[in-house]
Scaffold this active site. Structure first.
Site, PDB file in Angstrom:
ATOM      1  N   ALA A  12       0.802  -1.226   0.000  1.00 52.88           N
ATOM      2  CA  ALA A  12       0.000   0.000   0.000  1.00 52.88           C
ATOM      3  C   ALA A  12       0.831   1.270   0.000  1.00 52.88           C
ATOM      4  CB  ALA A  12      -0.944  -0.022   1.206  1.00 52.88           C
ATOM      5  N   ALA A  13       1.659   1.476   1.018  1.00 55.57           N
ATOM      6  CA  ALA A  13       2.414   2.732   1.117  1.00 55.57           C
ATOM      7  C   ALA A  13       3.452   2.842   0.011  1.00 55.57           C
ATOM      8  CB  ALA A  13       3.084   2.839   2.484  1.00 55.57           C
ATOM      9  N   GLU A  36      10.457  -5.967  -3.718  1.00 52.89           N
ATOM     10  CA  GLU A  36       9.415  -6.669  -2.960  1.00 52.89           C
ATOM     11  C   GLU A  36       9.854  -8.111  -2.755  1.00 52.89           C
ATOM     12  OE1 GLU A  36       6.693  -8.308  -0.949  1.00 52.89           O
ATOM     13  OE2 GLU A  36       6.518  -6.147  -1.287  1.00 52.89           O
ATOM     14  N   SER A  42       0.386  -4.677  -3.973  1.00 55.03           N
ATOM     15  CA  SER A  42      -0.822  -3.857  -3.871  1.00 55.03           C
ATOM     16  C   SER A  42      -2.080  -4.679  -3.612  1.00 55.03           C
ATOM     17  CB  SER A  42      -0.995  -3.026  -5.152  1.00 55.03           C
ATOM     18  OG  SER A  42       0.141  -2.229  -5.389  1.00 55.03           O
ATOM     19  N   CYS A  46      -6.485  -6.570   4.595  1.00 52.20           N
ATOM     20  CA  CYS A  46      -7.712  -6.504   5.402  1.00 52.20           C
ATOM     21  C   CYS A  46      -8.795  -7.444   4.876  1.00 52.20           C
ATOM     22  CB  CYS A  46      -8.248  -5.076   5.426  1.00 52.20           C
ATOM     23  SG  CYS A  46      -7.105  -3.874   6.139  1.00 52.20           S
ATOM     24  N   VAL A  83      15.582  -6.665   0.290  1.00 52.23           N
ATOM     25  CA  VAL A  83      16.620  -5.711   0.677  1.00 52.23           C
ATOM     26  C   VAL A  83      17.198  -6.166   2.004  1.00 52.23           C
ATOM     27  CG1 VAL A  83      17.104  -3.328   1.337  1.00 52.23           C
ATOM     28  CG2 VAL A  83      15.596  -3.805  -0.600  1.00 52.23           C
ATOM     29  N   ASP A 308       2.832   0.627   7.738  1.00 49.15           N
ATOM     30  CA  ASP A 308       2.808  -0.022   9.043  1.00 49.15           C
ATOM     31  C   ASP A 308       4.154  -0.028   9.754  1.00 49.15           C
ATOM     32  OD1 ASP A 308       0.205  -0.505   8.417  1.00 49.15           O
ATOM     33  OD2 ASP A 308       0.409  -2.665   8.150  1.00 49.15           O
ATOM     34  N   ARG A 467     -25.308  14.926  24.003  1.00 43.24           N
ATOM     35  CA  ARG A 467     -26.170  15.698  24.918  1.00 43.24           C
ATOM     36  C   ARG A 467     -25.961  15.250  26.357  1.00 43.24           C
ATOM     37  NH1 ARG A 467     -32.223  15.394  22.754  1.00 43.24           N
ATOM     38  NH2 ARG A 467     -32.562  16.465  24.744  1.00 43.24           N
TER      39      ARG A 467
END
Length: 473
Positions: A12-13, A36, A42, A46, A83, A308, A467
């Site tokens: 994602a990031a 990767e 991608s 979830c 890496v 993350d 309230r």
């Protein structure tokens, strides 16, 4: 002169950052290489519980962008390439091809660290055995489904002499947070009898115990055995090396399958080995532009991080937290890519919004709970409201319970929790918007929320809670 952007982690990031930077700068201006260590990119982690539970048919449905799509946009994507070292001083990374073993150093002008998080798997007896699963990646989900399929087959896993199991299969889920709750539902949908073992007095420790009790009672109605305040200490194995039970401080719990839902921690071993400073939760610290910063808050040259593996500022408490959510990761990537592309973007922080369900029971929270508000040194009061998610006179109107925390004196909204039936939980977004805007409960009361009987009582339960809190303040 062409600059070189290197990205570690193609989910994602990382790929949001790479894609956004590519939209703003072409290959002649910015060369992009992404590493990767897995074989997919991608995807929606979830969605894994819903794939395991059978609501999503195929893993491919969880993949938002394929490697081929990323490469078609001019991103040099290297799958199954890990890496293994960072060298910030010389601005280079060392990588290893997992298939060939070949290693090389790659120089960069900008480095995005998007290494994500890793599931907690305690080093306890039996926890690494076949049949003990996490559900963090697509391969994790596939392995769990393969075990489920093997257990269903006549003469399958754990059976002897080809005899079919005489009793329903049993699963033990360890951990009562979001992952644990979602995996309870997934294995329930697969026809298992489920035991949930967790450390806290009530499930969902992100909610206050009185709200967690509602969840426990809801699970009991579904046939789930909930074992609270228990520490799992061992997975007991049968002759085939697969689970037969989980031992905890509360006793032994029969199990053909074990699922770990003990949360995640930032995957920052690379950053730590490179001497990059980490926060109190083990994540990288960044500024609002998502640049990696040192202990004094000064950006480090050429280094960015998101997803993350980072810690973020909580807008209500002001403290830094590790909050592992795909929504944040995608926003981090958007901010990083915009800035790398010559634009201006900032990530202000989070308010801790989260939502889940177990079958028909919806669960949500945002802001601070009682424990967190006290730890932040805030003087707070709380209001609890029981209502319906629709007008109460409509047939089948779902019940819901709302808990709201506010600061004494100022009246500032501090947090919101919701447990209820269909249509209850997405109301948490009202609280998230109010928290992000710094509203008081007095201001929240008069927000112009939509009303019609199929969707809400005339006074929305969140406003009723506001309230009630305002009256106490």
């Amino acid at each position: 002169m062409t600059e070189h952007l290197v990205v570690i982690g193609a989910d994602a990031a990382g790929m949001s950052a790479a894609s956004q930077a590519r939209r703003r700068r072409g290959p002649e201006e910015l060369r992009i290489t992404a590493f990767e260590r897995g074989s997919v990119t991608s995807y929606s982690a979830c969605g894994i519980p819903y794939w395991v539970g059978g609501e999503v048919a195929e893993a491919d449905e969880l993949i938002a962008r394929t490697p081929e799509q990323h490469r078609a946009r001019g991103i040099d994507l290297r799958l199954r390439t890990e890496v293994t070292a960072l060298d910030p001083e010389r601005r280079r990374v060392r990588s290893r091809d997992l298939d060939t073993g070949a290693q090389e150093w790659t120089p960069y002008d900008h480095l995005v660290i998007a290494t994500g998080a890793e599931p907690v798997r305690p080093a306890l007896p039996g926890f690494d055995a076949p049949g003990v699963h996490t559900a963090h990646t697509l391969p994790d989900g596939r392995a769990l489904l393969d075990t489920l399929a093997g257990l269903r087959a006549p003469g399958g896993l754990g059976e002897t002499d080809g005899a079919a199991a005489a009793s329903p299969r049993r699963a033990v889920v360890i951990g009562g947070g979001y992952i644990g709750i979602e995996m309870v539902e997934a294995v329930l949908r697969q026809g298992y009898q489920v035991t949930l073992v967790h450390r806290t007095p009530e499930p969902m420790p992100g909610l206050d115990p009185q709200m967690g009790a509602l969840i426990r009672r809801g699970m009991a109605k579904l046939g789930v055995e909930v074992v609270p305040e228990a520490e799992a200490t061992e997975v007991l194995l049968g002759p085939d090396g697969r689970p037969r039970a989980v031992r905890s401080t509360a006793g032994e719990h029969p199990a053909d399958l074990v699922v770990l839902g003990l949360g995640v921690r930032p995957r920052t071993a690379l950053a730590r080995a490179a001497g990059l400073p980490l926060g109190v939760h083990g994540g990288l610290r960044t500024d609002e532009r998502m640049r990696v910063v040192d202990a004094a808050g000064t950006p480090l040259p050429g280094l960015w991080a998101g997803g993350d593996c980072v810690e973020v500022r909580h807008l209500v408490s002001g403290q830094h937290r590790h909050v592992a959510l795909g929504t944040h990761a995608n926003k981090h990537g958007l901010v990083i890519g915009t800035n790398l592309g010559g634009g201006e973007a900032a990530f202000p922080g989070v308010v801790g919004t989260a939502i889940t369900r177990i079958c028909d029971l919806e669960i949500a929270r945002t802001g601070l709970n009682e424990r967190e508000a006290t730890a932040a040194g805030l003087d707070w009061t709380a209001a609890v409201v029981e209502s319906t998610a629709q007008a109460g006179y409509l047939p089948g109107a779902a019940w819901m319970t709302v808990k709201l925390l506010a600061e004494r004196g100022s009246g500032r909204l501090l947090g919101l929790q919701i447990v209820g039936g269909a249509g209850a939980a997405k109301r948490i977004d009202i609280g998230a918007m109010a928290l992000g805007s710094g509203l008081t409960v007095q201001e929240l009361i008069f927000q112009d929320l939509a009303y019609a009987p199929p969707f809400s009582p005339v006074w929305d339960p969140v406003l009723v809670a506001a309230r009630k809190a305002a009256a106490r303040i």
